[in-house]
Design a protein around this motif. Sequence first.
Motif, PDB file in Angstrom:
ATOM      1  N   GLY A  14      -4.829  -8.081   8.128  1.00  0.00           N
ATOM      2  CA  GLY A  14      -3.529  -8.693   8.389  1.00  0.00           C
ATOM      3  C   GLY A  14      -2.572  -7.809   9.162  1.00  0.00           C
ATOM      4  O   GLY A  14      -1.398  -8.143   9.302  1.00  0.00           O
ATOM      5  N   ASN A  15      -3.054  -6.658   9.661  1.00  0.00           N
ATOM      6  CA  ASN A  15      -2.185  -5.710  10.367  1.00  0.00           C
ATOM      7  C   ASN A  15      -0.998  -5.278   9.512  1.00  0.00           C
ATOM      8  O   ASN A  15       0.125  -5.105  10.006  1.00  0.00           O
ATOM      9  N   ALA A  16      -1.251  -5.108   8.236  1.00  0.00           N
ATOM     10  CA  ALA A  16      -0.177  -4.696   7.329  1.00  0.00           C
ATOM     11  C   ALA A  16       0.181  -3.227   7.505  1.00  0.00           C
ATOM     12  O   ALA A  16       1.348  -2.849   7.439  1.00  0.00           O
ATOM     13  N   ARG A  17      -0.827  -2.389   7.741  1.00  0.00           N
ATOM     14  CA  ARG A  17      -0.591  -0.952   7.803  1.00  0.00           C
ATOM     15  C   ARG A  17      -1.043  -0.313   9.110  1.00  0.00           C
ATOM     16  O   ARG A  17      -0.576   0.771   9.460  1.00  0.00           O
ATOM     17  N   LEU A  18      -1.968  -0.941   9.805  1.00  0.00           N
ATOM     18  CA  LEU A  18      -2.570  -0.306  10.980  1.00  0.00           C
ATOM     19  C   LEU A  18      -2.251  -1.050  12.269  1.00  0.00           C
ATOM     20  O   LEU A  18      -2.998  -0.973  13.238  1.00  0.00           O
ATOM     21  N   SER A  19      -1.137  -1.755  12.300  1.00  0.00           N
ATOM     22  CA  SER A  19      -0.801  -2.560  13.479  1.00  0.00           C
ATOM     23  C   SER A  19      -0.641  -1.701  14.730  1.00  0.00           C
ATOM     24  O   SER A  19      -1.097  -2.082  15.814  1.00  0.00           O
ATOM     25  N   MET A  68       0.841  -1.199   0.000  1.00  0.00           N
ATOM     26  CA  MET A  68       0.000   0.000   0.000  1.00  0.00           C
ATOM     27  C   MET A  68       0.872   1.244   0.000  1.00  0.00           C
ATOM     28  O   MET A  68       1.797   1.362   0.802  1.00  0.00           O
ATOM     29  N   TYR A  69       0.555   2.174  -0.918  1.00  0.00           N
ATOM     30  CA  TYR A  69       1.352   3.394  -1.064  1.00  0.00           C
ATOM     31  C   TYR A  69       0.605   4.641  -0.595  1.00  0.00           C
ATOM     32  O   TYR A  69       0.971   5.752  -0.956  1.00  0.00           O
ATOM     33  N   THR A  70      -0.436   4.438   0.187  1.00  0.00           N
ATOM     34  CA  THR A  70      -1.169   5.588   0.707  1.00  0.00           C
ATOM     35  C   THR A  70      -1.628   5.241   2.118  1.00  0.00           C
ATOM     36  O   THR A  70      -1.216   4.220   2.668  1.00  0.00           O
ATOM     37  N   HIS A  71      -2.463   6.073   2.737  1.00  0.00           N
ATOM     38  CA  HIS A  71      -2.846   5.869   4.131  1.00  0.00           C
ATOM     39  C   HIS A  71      -4.128   5.050   4.234  1.00  0.00           C
ATOM     40  O   HIS A  71      -5.129   5.381   3.605  1.00  0.00           O
ATOM     41  N   ALA A  72      -4.089   4.012   5.040  1.00  0.00           N
ATOM     42  CA  ALA A  72      -5.237   3.108   5.169  1.00  0.00           C
ATOM     43  C   ALA A  72      -6.436   3.775   5.832  1.00  0.00           C
ATOM     44  O   ALA A  72      -7.564   3.304   5.674  1.00  0.00           O
ATOM     45  N   LEU A  73      -6.230   4.848   6.576  1.00  0.00           N
ATOM     46  CA  LEU A  73      -7.332   5.514   7.276  1.00  0.00           C
ATOM     47  C   LEU A  73      -7.801   6.769   6.560  1.00  0.00           C
ATOM     48  O   LEU A  73      -8.480   7.602   7.151  1.00  0.00           O
ATOM     49  N   TRP A  74      -7.453   6.916   5.301  1.00  0.00           N
ATOM     50  CA  TRP A  74      -8.055   7.966   4.475  1.00  0.00           C
ATOM     51  C   TRP A  74      -9.255   7.379   3.754  1.00  0.00           C
ATOM     52  O   TRP A  74      -9.302   6.177   3.489  1.00  0.00           O
ATOM     53  N   TYR A 119     -18.132   2.155   5.999  1.00  0.00           N
ATOM     54  CA  TYR A 119     -18.729   3.480   5.793  1.00  0.00           C
ATOM     55  C   TYR A 119     -17.749   4.589   6.197  1.00  0.00           C
ATOM     56  O   TYR A 119     -18.122   5.611   6.742  1.00  0.00           O
ATOM     57  N   LEU A 120     -16.474   4.376   5.888  1.00  0.00           N
ATOM     58  CA  LEU A 120     -15.416   5.276   6.333  1.00  0.00           C
ATOM     59  C   LEU A 120     -15.500   6.663   5.704  1.00  0.00           C
ATOM     60  O   LEU A 120     -14.962   7.624   6.252  1.00  0.00           O
ATOM     61  N   SER A 121     -16.177   6.776   4.560  1.00  0.00           N
ATOM     62  CA  SER A 121     -16.305   8.077   3.899  1.00  0.00           C
ATOM     63  C   SER A 121     -17.737   8.605   3.904  1.00  0.00           C
ATOM     64  O   SER A 121     -18.000   9.690   3.370  1.00  0.00           O
ATOM     65  N   ALA A 122     -18.667   7.849   4.465  1.00  0.00           N
ATOM     66  CA  ALA A 122     -20.090   8.178   4.352  1.00  0.00           C
ATOM     67  C   ALA A 122     -20.474   9.439   5.119  1.00  0.00           C
ATOM     68  O   ALA A 122     -19.916   9.739   6.173  1.00  0.00           O
ATOM     69  N   MET A 123     -21.442  10.170   4.551  1.00  0.00           N
ATOM     70  CA  MET A 123     -21.971  11.374   5.186  1.00  0.00           C
ATOM     71  C   MET A 123     -23.442  11.162   5.529  1.00  0.00           C
ATOM     72  O   MET A 123     -24.145  10.436   4.836  1.00  0.00           O
ATOM     73  N   LYS A 124     -23.898  11.803   6.581  1.00  0.00           N
ATOM     74  CA  LYS A 124     -25.307  11.710   6.952  1.00  0.00           C
ATOM     75  C   LYS A 124     -26.168  12.529   5.998  1.00  0.00           C
ATOM     76  O   LYS A 124     -25.742  13.575   5.506  1.00  0.00           O
ATOM     77  N   CYS A 125     -27.363  12.044   5.751  1.00  0.00           N
ATOM     78  CA  CYS A 125     -28.334  12.807   4.966  1.00  0.00           C
ATOM     79  C   CYS A 125     -29.078  13.744   5.920  1.00  0.00           C
ATOM     80  O   CYS A 125     -29.550  13.323   6.980  1.00  0.00           O
ATOM     81  N   LEU A 126     -29.171  14.992   5.536  1.00  0.00           N
ATOM     82  CA  LEU A 126     -29.834  15.983   6.383  1.00  0.00           C
ATOM     83  C   LEU A 126     -31.266  16.268   5.939  1.00  0.00           C
ATOM     84  O   LEU A 126     -31.902  17.213   6.415  1.00  0.00           O
ATOM     85  N   ILE A 169     -13.681  -1.480  12.803  1.00  0.00           N
ATOM     86  CA  ILE A 169     -13.322  -0.755  11.581  1.00  0.00           C
ATOM     87  C   ILE A 169     -11.908  -1.111  11.152  1.00  0.00           C
ATOM     88  O   ILE A 169     -11.643  -1.408   9.982  1.00  0.00           O
ATOM     89  N   THR A 170     -10.980  -1.095  12.103  1.00  0.00           N
ATOM     90  CA  THR A 170      -9.567  -1.339  11.804  1.00  0.00           C
ATOM     91  C   THR A 170      -9.346  -2.741  11.255  1.00  0.00           C
ATOM     92  O   THR A 170      -8.597  -2.933  10.285  1.00  0.00           O
ATOM     93  N   ARG A 171     -10.005  -3.720  11.840  1.00  0.00           N
ATOM     94  CA  ARG A 171      -9.853  -5.100  11.362  1.00  0.00           C
ATOM     95  C   ARG A 171     -10.424  -5.277   9.963  1.00  0.00           C
ATOM     96  O   ARG A 171      -9.872  -6.030   9.144  1.00  0.00           O
ATOM     97  N   ALA A 172     -11.528  -4.591   9.681  1.00  0.00           N
ATOM     98  CA  ALA A 172     -12.144  -4.706   8.352  1.00  0.00           C
ATOM     99  C   ALA A 172     -11.230  -4.111   7.281  1.00  0.00           C
ATOM    100  O   ALA A 172     -11.102  -4.656   6.184  1.00  0.00           O
ATOM    101  N   LEU A 173     -10.594  -2.988   7.604  1.00  0.00           N
ATOM    102  CA  LEU A 173      -9.739  -2.307   6.640  1.00  0.00           C
ATOM    103  C   LEU A 173      -8.376  -2.972   6.498  1.00  0.00           C
ATOM    104  O   LEU A 173      -7.753  -2.901   5.442  1.00  0.00           O
ATOM    105  N   ASP A 174      -7.906  -3.596   7.568  1.00  0.00           N
ATOM    106  CA  ASP A 174      -6.550  -4.140   7.564  1.00  0.00           C
ATOM    107  C   ASP A 174      -6.509  -5.456   8.341  1.00  0.00           C
ATOM    108  O   ASP A 174      -5.945  -5.536   9.425  1.00  0.00           O
TER     109      ASP A 174
END
Length: 523
Positions: A433-438, A267-273, A304-311, A426-431
């Motif tokens: 194998g603990n590759a980036r967010l250990s 991975m060449y970018t941030h896992a939490l973006w 739903y890491l990027s999701a926004m609420k509907c107003l 959230i962290t386990r779903a995104l990573d």
Amino acid sequence: MAQCNGINDIPYEVRTSGELGRYLVAARDLAPGDLVLTERPLVFGPKAMQNAEASMPCVGCYKPVSTEVGERCFRCGWPVCSGNCPGLKDPRHHGVECHILSARPECVLNNMTDYYRHDALLPLRCILLQKIDVKQWTKLLELQSHMECRIPGSEAYDEANEYIVEYLMNHFISKLEDEIKNKYIPEVSPALIHRMCGIIDTNALEIRLPDGAELHALYTNTCIMEHSCIPNTKHTFMQSPKDKNDLYRITVKVVVPLQKEHHVTTMYTHALWGTQARRQHLKDTKYFACRCTRCSDPTELGTYLSAMKCLGDGNNECDGVHLPEDPLDDETEWACNKCPIKINSSQVNMVITQMGEEVENVQMVGGSVPILESLLCRLSTFLHPNHYHLYSIKHSLIQLYGRQPSYTSVEILEKKIKMCKDLIIITRALDPGNARLSLYNAVLQHELHSALLSKVKVKIDSSKRNVDHIVSITTEAKVAIENALECLKDDIDETAGKKLFEVIKKSKMSFDKYCKKRKLGCK
């Protein structure tokens, strides 16, 4: 762990395609922990310090040195930790470049960040390989530079031209005597330096050192691994080797089951973006548009890491969430999953950018609990509870809850426990194998353990003790601290991981003593 014992035992194959260029695939089925490759860097060099006005990296060993009172290299005048620094004579560090930098031997104390441009040293070291090590130079030239995208007028070209190419050419290379030039850099031109900048921007990996300095390094095979936002490998760097030639040797291991013929990815970018931020970063720095499984999923693997609420529409409220209709389209509309309302991508980008600046500003000054809670409450009006901006705030809060005097109540502990568990999911779903967010995961597990242990102590001191309940919570605390240590099993050779591991290890010892003293058996 699998070892590479011979030419037929290499666990990967190099493939080539028109779309991906060179990439790696598994030569056989690989299990978590199996070694993919390990190799020494082709070349490495320091980045500028974050606060370059106050400190700069020594050109021999990269330790931060004061810009006001630090020593200088006696030959070229660049900041050093000591005139006896071993790296000043080492050709992998400052030993050869000093001959080039000495073309401008005068020193300054004003405008030092412009005068001593440490980001220009790695391109210079790349060019110097043509004489230092011809084989390494040949391998370096095989790396992708994307010069077809870095044309005059592009941001990448113009920035490299102003801050690196013209800097090196005007201040050093143009002043070299022919004897020195022919000896060390017989082939040099603005075009060649631009190519080195392209190779670095496309392929370099970042190495963080114990004292806060950072390096960029280039590797022959690691650099051709394909990107994925859910990578199947993890890499670590050797920073205190027995053999000095192994300094910054990289080790790449599999973190999730990898079948034969499947692509080996990093991975060449941030896992939490969020998806938009990750894809834009990759387009700007690596010149490709990621289409991995995570980027293609509007929910980002159900997080739903990027999701926004509907107003709602102004008249009717809605409890739905806005998701991108096509996350691979930068101009896509964002549609509510419960009502007909849609918003355009420019509106989303503007709001998310403003919120990101607020979060960053608070984090930079070390926000207190009240400030962080206020920001969390305000942003939660617009963002899904799992949004990456809220994740960042919550990750800071859980390290304050239960530790500051005013925030140790049972209610706060319960809030912390829930927050930790939510972020762990959230962290386990995104990573997985603990590759980036250990380190993130280890902190979450450690803080969960801390809150659960505090809860145990409250229960034990209570007049209404429920033994089974206490044992249950104690067991959960034990699992959390063991998970925290497990998260860091591949990070203990690096400084940040080692420090965190030692902290958690002490917590584990303290926990074991407490359980023994209180005769708390775990299920």
